[in-house]
Design an enzyme around this catalytic site. Sequence first.
Site, PDB file in Angstrom:
ATOM      1  N   ASP A   1       1.020  -1.339   0.123  1.00 26.78           N
ATOM      2  CA  ASP A   1       0.086  -0.100  -0.106  1.00 26.78           C
ATOM      3  C   ASP A   1       0.942   1.165   0.017  1.00 26.78           C
ATOM      4  O   ASP A   1       1.530   1.669   0.942  1.00 26.78           O
ATOM      5  CB  ASP A   1      -0.803  -0.209   1.081  1.00 26.78           C
ATOM      6  CG  ASP A   1      -1.727   1.265   1.367  1.00 26.78           C
ATOM      7  OD1 ASP A   1      -2.272   1.379   2.495  1.00 26.78           O
ATOM      8  OD2 ASP A   1      -1.642   2.020   0.440  1.00 26.78           O
TER       9      ASP A   1
ATOM     10  N   GLU B   1      -0.565  10.589   0.754  1.00 27.16           N
ATOM     11  CA  GLU B   1      -2.180  10.138   0.860  1.00 27.16           C
ATOM     12  C   GLU B   1      -2.287   9.611   2.301  1.00 27.16           C
ATOM     13  O   GLU B   1      -3.263  10.249   3.033  1.00 27.16           O
ATOM     14  CB  GLU B   1      -2.252   9.101  -0.178  1.00 27.16           C
ATOM     15  CG  GLU B   1      -3.683   8.623  -0.249  1.00 27.16           C
ATOM     16  CD  GLU B   1      -4.080   7.455   0.770  1.00 27.16           C
ATOM     17  OE1 GLU B   1      -3.375   7.111   1.467  1.00 27.16           O
ATOM     18  OE2 GLU B   1      -5.399   7.378   1.061  1.00 27.16           O
ATOM     19  N   GLU B   2      -1.377   9.051   2.765  1.00 32.80           N
ATOM     20  CA  GLU B   2      -1.648   8.510   4.268  1.00 32.80           C
ATOM     21  C   GLU B   2      -1.762   9.332   5.296  1.00 32.80           C
ATOM     22  O   GLU B   2      -2.474   9.009   6.446  1.00 32.80           O
ATOM     23  CB  GLU B   2      -0.365   7.576   4.717  1.00 32.80           C
ATOM     24  CG  GLU B   2      -0.198   6.431   3.704  1.00 32.80           C
ATOM     25  CD  GLU B   2      -1.074   5.314   3.681  1.00 32.80           C
ATOM     26  OE1 GLU B   2      -2.065   5.428   4.485  1.00 32.80           O
ATOM     27  OE2 GLU B   2      -0.956   4.152   3.160  1.00 32.80           O
TER      28      GLU B   2
ATOM     29  N   ASP C   1      -5.201   2.475  -6.159  1.00 34.41           N
ATOM     30  CA  ASP C   1      -4.851   2.322  -4.751  1.00 34.41           C
ATOM     31  C   ASP C   1      -5.349   0.816  -4.402  1.00 34.41           C
ATOM     32  O   ASP C   1      -5.099   0.040  -5.330  1.00 34.41           O
ATOM     33  CB  ASP C   1      -5.759   3.292  -3.689  1.00 34.41           C
ATOM     34  CG  ASP C   1      -5.117   3.557  -2.558  1.00 34.41           C
ATOM     35  OD1 ASP C   1      -5.280   4.786  -1.976  1.00 34.41           O
ATOM     36  OD2 ASP C   1      -4.566   2.831  -1.631  1.00 34.41           O
TER      37      ASP C   1
ATOM     38  N   HIS D   1      -1.496  -1.999   6.063  1.00 35.24           N
ATOM     39  CA  HIS D   1      -0.472  -1.237   7.146  1.00 35.24           C
ATOM     40  C   HIS D   1       0.432  -1.911   8.056  1.00 35.24           C
ATOM     41  O   HIS D   1       0.360  -1.666   9.332  1.00 35.24           O
ATOM     42  CB  HIS D   1      -1.580  -0.126   7.984  1.00 35.24           C
ATOM     43  CG  HIS D   1      -1.791   0.997   7.097  1.00 35.24           C
ATOM     44  ND1 HIS D   1      -2.669   1.956   7.568  1.00 35.24           N
ATOM     45  CD2 HIS D   1      -1.796   1.111   5.758  1.00 35.24           C
ATOM     46  CE1 HIS D   1      -2.873   2.866   6.485  1.00 35.24           C
ATOM     47  NE2 HIS D   1      -2.514   2.518   5.285  1.00 35.24           N
TER      48      HIS D   1
END
Lengths: 280, 334, 334
Positions: free
Chosen positions: A105, A137-138, A160, A244
């Site tokens: 990711d 983005e995170e 994504d 994550h």
Amino acid sequence: MVTKLEEGGFLRFTPVGTIDPRTLPGQAVEIHGKKKLRGVIGAAPPHLLSAKERKETVPLDKLFIDPGLNEDSVKALVSIGDYVSLEQKPLKLKEGNIISGKALDNRAGVTALVFCAEELNALRHQADVCFVASLQEEVGLRGAMTNAYNLEPDLAIIIDVTHGDGPGLDDRSVFKIGAGPAIAIGPNLHPVLTRRLEEIAKERFLPHQKEPIPGHSGTDAWAFQVSREGIPTALLSIPLRYMHTAVELISLDDLLALSKLISYFAGSLDRLFLEELKNC
Amino acid sequence: MEKTIMRLTEAFGPSGEEEAVRTAIKDLVKGSADRIFEDSLGSLFFLREGPSPRIMVSAHMDEIGIIVTHIDGNGFLRIAPIGGVAPRMLPGQRLRFRDGITGTVYHEKIKDIKELDWSKLYLDIGQDSAEAAGEIVTIGDVACFDQPFRALPGGRCMAKAMDDRVGCAVLVETINRLPAELPQAVCFVFTVQEELGLRGAKTAAYRYEPDYGLAVDVTLVGDTPRAATMAVSLGKGPAVKVKDNSLLCHPVVREYMAETAEKYKIPYQLEVLERGGTDAGAIHTSRQGVPSGAISIPCRYVHTPSELVDSSDVENAVDLLQKLLTLSWPAVKE
Amino acid sequence: MLAELSDLRGVSGDEGIVRRLLVEKLDQFQSKTAVDTMGNLLVRKGSKSINPRIMLSAHMDEVGLMVMSIHDSGLLKFKPVGGIDRRVLVAKRVRIGAEGLPGVIGSKPVHLQKEGEQKKPFDEEKLFIDAGFKNRSEAEKNVQIGDYVTFDSSCVELGDGFYRGKAFDDRAGCQILLELLLENNGLVFDAAFTVQEEVGARGAAVAAYTLQPQVALAVETTAAADTPETEKESISTALGAGPAISFMDRTIMVSRDMREGLVEAAETAGVPYQFRRFTGAGTEAGIIALTRDGIKTGVVAVPCRYIHSPHSILQEKDIRATVNLIRAWLERRQ
């Protein structure tokens, strides 16, 4: 990110992006100080904890990074604000075309863009295609906001990852690994775009899944859609398990199918389609 | 400097009603500007023309406060928060309205402090009927903490609204000390409604179109007894921000600030704030993006009526900001 | 008109049918209407140019559900679109997809429940829509994942000018805008019938960016809490007391002069009004206010009980009064 240097050379840290603290104890990390260092996220050994403490999650503010160096070396090489990343090399599992590693990711997404760019070389396309590897983005879709404003595209496809299936997960929100990329539908996405992507996937016999999203897609698509006077936006996602963490897992087949889908789509774009986009 | 901080912190200015702060600032600014104007939300701009790059320096004028939602039959007022006010901060506190009317907050009977929330609080302005109360306040009126500025021996001082009147004071002092010629264009913006979500900075950045953004605000410290981990302390100099919840400061800006501080022997610290944001968060995502950073004044007890800073940190912040603006910023890439 | 508009099925992201009806009714404005890529319907009334330019907005979308997955048993799993209190979902009838297939959200009958089960609301994850399909393949013939689902209710007049129906939020607002557009009142303004307010005021951002007004008014419905079980001081608005003027919500601090302008218009035109005595929840006004370099924005709302549930209740005279208030306010700004 390093927030404080403690006595003994240990480092306190804060997450950049959302991380489950339970996935951190024992995690190997890379510290990006004046030079790249390695360390581990330590926690008190179970032998020394009370029965009660052993049952609880160690909260983020009780975790620390151990660079395994003398305090003076740490002081010389590491500063507050230095970044720390998960240390993990990607690995192909035995069966299927499955890969596991950290940062899939969204490096998997960026990889899909690279493959798509290669495939577009072989196709004739009328549209100007701009490939963007965006930032931050995170932490709040920040790069997307400024990219959308800057580029003012006629339409945008966001690549994504989405949640892969697994036991105990809310089955309203997860997708099969290996069943193809997920085409998102819902208020965040332009219906004409999503319909066209589905059509092309079917025409080209590309495996694909439908991902209904009732609101915020949790991706850059949210920022692109409302930039300036609005941008028709679509979202394609690679199903990914254990998001994550350092053991994210995807199917390479899904990644390849996704990049083929976008190349065929990009190759098919013409002025007529732009007109169609105006009818939502 | 202390007089400026006192004047600004004592001014009335909860988010949305920053008029008195605007007036105080216009009064205190003696330096020159090519253009002075306000935008539709009320942010105040002091603009100095010049060659590119364009630097936007901002500090917010608003403070946290409360708003009156209801006047009951017995003259008690019900209130709601403006910005991050914690209910447990209020019982026994005095609040002040724009025209000087004051009152104190208390709560309905509760078994446990954990039960304390906004529905249980009320403001008593000493009136015993809705009519009497209605003569002096109306629904929609706002109030701030009623607490005077106090200087402490040794150079520290405390007041309500240090967040971010101390930042405004840094900007005022800097404007007043700047030379007539500067190497690049600068716009000092005193923004509104930061406490409600960086609102004034968003529209101000859109209006000015800066190439770089710099916010001056307060930050938390970790130097009080068994405090939450934070590597910033009072008296060790202004902090060069690395990260907070609203932005990751641009490395070019951060490095320029740290190098300048080191070169001119201005003490400074590095700051990572685990929650909270500043105007720079709204500035950096404006239009096609604006590399931004922040100078933070270390401050204890943020969002209480007794925010406490060290004047040496404030002086050093002015020094640093002045140096940054009188030197050339890195050229903007095409 | 309220019945016609509110009976239409247009969940956030699927407002087409509402927009088409409005376009039909606004046929005389043909050359002055536009639909943007998100689906907002923008209409310009009057050819004179006025300063400041004014925009009125009302959103076309309603809250609803989305089909997320189809179970082997033929039951459908869903998620809410927009904010719905899950406690109002159980034991209700719904309509699925473009065809409006009927279904029910059922629950375990009370006879089969254990002691104490009733104390906790049904877990949203465990609720299903039952449309009578015997298995997955029968379901897949009739519905698709991603289909929108609405409450199954229609607008009825209860008597005394009270109405019950779904989607009064914000078809009442759409009705108000429509009336002001169609009246022969000589007024000049832009109207934005927006999309996707319920999922984050999405359409309004784009509409405001495109129309670039200097002043804007969001026309909404707001929660009325004039019912037993609500403490007097927590009553946000009451039915029959006229349009509610906001001073603050989660997205916006309405400026004093905006508020006072609305009050002044109401008083001089003899229109009853009240204040929205609640500072939580959001509207489009906030995002409009922060568009580009800022827009002076206010909110006027029709009080409505049980918004975001299958059966809301409002009073016709509040809609009338809101039309009169906005007309008077516009008249003073031509």
